[in-house]
Design a protein around this motif. Structure first.
Motif, PDB file in Angstrom:
ATOM      1  N   HIS A 194      52.990  33.659  38.535  1.00  0.00           N
ATOM      2  CA  HIS A 194      54.091  34.406  39.154  1.00  0.00           C
ATOM      3  C   HIS A 194      54.587  35.491  38.204  1.00  0.00           C
ATOM      4  O   HIS A 194      54.487  35.353  36.974  1.00  0.00           O
ATOM      5  CB  HIS A 194      55.240  33.461  39.503  1.00  0.00           C
ATOM      6  CG  HIS A 194      54.981  32.626  40.730  1.00  0.00           C
ATOM      7  ND1 HIS A 194      55.082  33.135  42.008  1.00  0.00           N
ATOM      8  CD2 HIS A 194      54.624  31.324  40.855  1.00  0.00           C
ATOM      9  CE1 HIS A 194      54.806  32.164  42.885  1.00  0.00           C
ATOM     10  NE2 HIS A 194      54.522  31.067  42.211  1.00  0.00           N
ATOM     11  N   CYS A 214      55.079  36.001  46.459  1.00  0.00           N
ATOM     12  CA  CYS A 214      53.740  35.413  46.411  1.00  0.00           C
ATOM     13  C   CYS A 214      53.754  33.934  46.783  1.00  0.00           C
ATOM     14  O   CYS A 214      54.698  33.210  46.467  1.00  0.00           O
ATOM     15  CB  CYS A 214      53.148  35.550  45.013  1.00  0.00           C
ATOM     16  SG  CYS A 214      52.778  37.242  44.523  1.00  0.00           S
ATOM     17  N   LYS A 223      45.901  32.987  45.298  1.00  0.00           N
ATOM     18  CA  LYS A 223      47.194  33.687  45.274  1.00  0.00           C
ATOM     19  C   LYS A 223      47.269  34.679  46.416  1.00  0.00           C
ATOM     20  O   LYS A 223      46.432  35.579  46.518  1.00  0.00           O
ATOM     21  CB  LYS A 223      47.373  34.404  43.934  1.00  0.00           C
ATOM     22  CG  LYS A 223      48.705  35.114  43.772  1.00  0.00           C
ATOM     23  CD  LYS A 223      48.826  35.709  42.374  1.00  0.00           C
ATOM     24  CE  LYS A 223      50.172  36.386  42.158  1.00  0.00           C
ATOM     25  NZ  LYS A 223      50.303  36.947  40.775  1.00  0.00           N
ATOM     26  N   GLU A 259      49.241  37.640  47.777  1.00  0.00           N
ATOM     27  CA  GLU A 259      50.222  38.667  47.446  1.00  0.00           C
ATOM     28  C   GLU A 259      51.004  39.057  48.703  1.00  0.00           C
ATOM     29  O   GLU A 259      50.464  39.064  49.803  1.00  0.00           O
ATOM     30  CB  GLU A 259      49.510  39.909  46.896  1.00  0.00           C
ATOM     31  CG  GLU A 259      48.558  39.624  45.753  1.00  0.00           C
ATOM     32  CD  GLU A 259      49.267  39.531  44.416  1.00  0.00           C
ATOM     33  OE1 GLU A 259      50.500  39.698  44.398  1.00  0.00           O
ATOM     34  OE2 GLU A 259      48.588  39.292  43.409  1.00  0.00           O
TER      35      GLU A 259
END
Length: 467
Positions: free
Chosen positions: A254, A279, A294, A296
């Protein structure tokens, strides 16, 4: 802190609009609830959690309940242990559940113990493996572990009482205020904070350090229970006697405050996190401390909350300051993906602060936030025709709170029963509100079942109406 609504001023709705919604809701209580009780709190609460079921009775069940009290500084902040009598389905009368005073305490909620807490209690999480152990977050880098049975009751001496946690988890480099989760199968604790880290501990890790210490009487974790040597009547504990635990691992990914974390229901090594960087990150401790996946810009604002479906581990929920709830399928997520959610649920008028899947039906979940509402959704109904023009998936709206709903929790041992708390100190005598409720089963059961049951009791209903 992001747009979470606890540190910054929330979006204010017109007072007349709020009052109209509330009065309309109150008039419908006998029609839409099977059980409801309102408990006024002297101080606002930021978190509430059901504990274990204590006793089953003919018409009620006795249930443990935890909640917090955030004071103005004249008294200490507290962690409250209470017992709640939950009325069984189809027992409460319409007259009973519709009569309550917003500024009175519920006869169903009995305070058992008040534990003085070092700082306000932002989050409470119970250990599934041990009903007497809870973890708390406050405005500090530490996570506190409490053996609530062993802690002294400070209810009659709050002015000069002091309690110390039974275990302190250290590792964050800055305050960790809200992101906190317990693992279902292992004694693991997960936390996130302003340092942008996700931190993992095992509370069993303190045992080896205690065995090498001359102060082994301070605390032991034996057979899954914290056995703290509280002296009789003691209300304080020297800090040197409170063991600390270092983290198993710290996870980097993060770029802003981590607001919420959650374990995968089937794997203690897999978990997820969300934050003010918008996120959604999936992690796998077996392969390292970098993100396994992850997403975005999972939302158009800070992401305040996340939950993992206990029935289908491919499905996750997120709630955001952009007023929406999104459902993600991890089979369809890609690293760097933007807007890869399965569906976006939109009906909140302000930031969503908490989401949770229902433990009683795999497709149902709740969401609550700064607009004072707690909405109940069924993603299986998305796409189905709706003659009432409701938002897709929405089938119930709890409108009993007078200000932002900061936390709620489905009860796993009392089907379809919810505890919710709101910070409405400006509306209810300077305190907060705890509400315990269960919607009518006519609302969520299949329509054909409901119609068949109504047909069997038609004569009683008509008789009552004519009488």
């Amino acid at each position: 802190m992001g747009a979470r609504g606890r540190r910054k001023k929330a979006v204010v709705r017109p007072r007349a609009e709020e009052d109209a919604d509330y009065l309309q809701w109150k008039s419908r209580i006998p029609l839409i609830y099977d059980w409801f009780t309102n408990h006024n709190l002297a101080w606002p609460s930021l978190s509430c959690r059901w504990g274990q079921q204590l006793e089953q009775k003919t018409y009620k069940n006795n249930q443990r309940l935890f909640f917090s009290e955030r004071t103005d500084g004249t008294y200490p902040n507290t962690l409250v242990v209470a017992n709640c009598e939950v009325v069984k389905p189809r027992v409460a009368t319409a007259e009973h559940i519709s009569m309550f005073d917003e500024e009175s305490q519920s006869p169903y909620v009995k305070r058992i113990k008040t534990i003085v807490h070092p700082g306000e209690v932002n989050r409470i999480r119970e250990f599934p493996q041990n009903s007497r152990i809870v973890a708390t977050h406050t405005d500090s880098p530490e996570v506190f572990i409490w053996d609530v049975d062993a802690q002294p009751d400070c209810g009659d001496r709050l002015g000069d009482a002091e309690c110390q946690p039974d275990l302190i988890l250290k590792g964050h480099q800055s305050n960790a205020e809200y992101a906190l989760a317990m693992c279902n199968s292992e004694p693991f604790v997960l936390s996130g904070g302003k340092d942008k880290l996700v931190v993992l501990w095992c509370i069993n890790d303190h045992v080896s350090s205690l065995l090498n210490s001359a102060s082994t009487a301070c605390l032991g974790l034996l057979n899954g229970s914290l056995n703290y040597n509280h002296s009789k009547g003691a209300t304080n504990l020297k800090a040197s006697c409170t063991p600390t635990v270092a983290p198993r691992a710290m996870f980097h990914g993060h770029v802003d405050t981590v607001e919420d974390v959650q374990f995968c229901p089937l794997s203690p090594q897999e978990f997820c996190s969300v934050g003010d960087d918008s996120c959604l990150i999936l992690w796998d401790a077996r392969v390292g401390t970098n993100p396994a996946l992850k997403v975005e810009r999972a939302h158009d604002g800070d992401i305040n909350c996340v939950d993992w479906n206990p029935f289908d581990v491919n499905l996750l929920l997120t709630g955001s300051a952009d007023s929406s709830v999104k459902m993600f399928d991890r089979r369809c997520m890609t690293t760097g993906g933007i807007g890869s959610s399965v569906h976006t649920f939109q009906h909140h008028r302000a930031a969503v602060l908490c989401v949770q899947w229902c433990p009683d039906k795999s497709t149902v979940f709740g969401s609550a936030g700064e607009d004072n509402f707690l909405n109940i959704w069924d993603h299986a109904k998305v796409g189905a025709s709706d003659e009432y023009s409701r938002p897709p998936g929405l089938f119930f709206q709890h409108a009993g709170h007078r200000d932002k709903v900061v936390d709620f929790h489905w009860c796993e041992t009392e089907p379809w029963t919810i505890a919710s708390v709101s910070d409405d100190c400006a509306r209810v005598n300077g305190g907060g509100t705890l509400q315990l409720w269960r919607m009518s089963d006519f609302i969520y059961r299949p329509m054909e079942e409901v119609l068949a049951e109504l047909e069997t009791i038609k004569e009683q209903i008509c008789y009552s109406t004519e009488a």
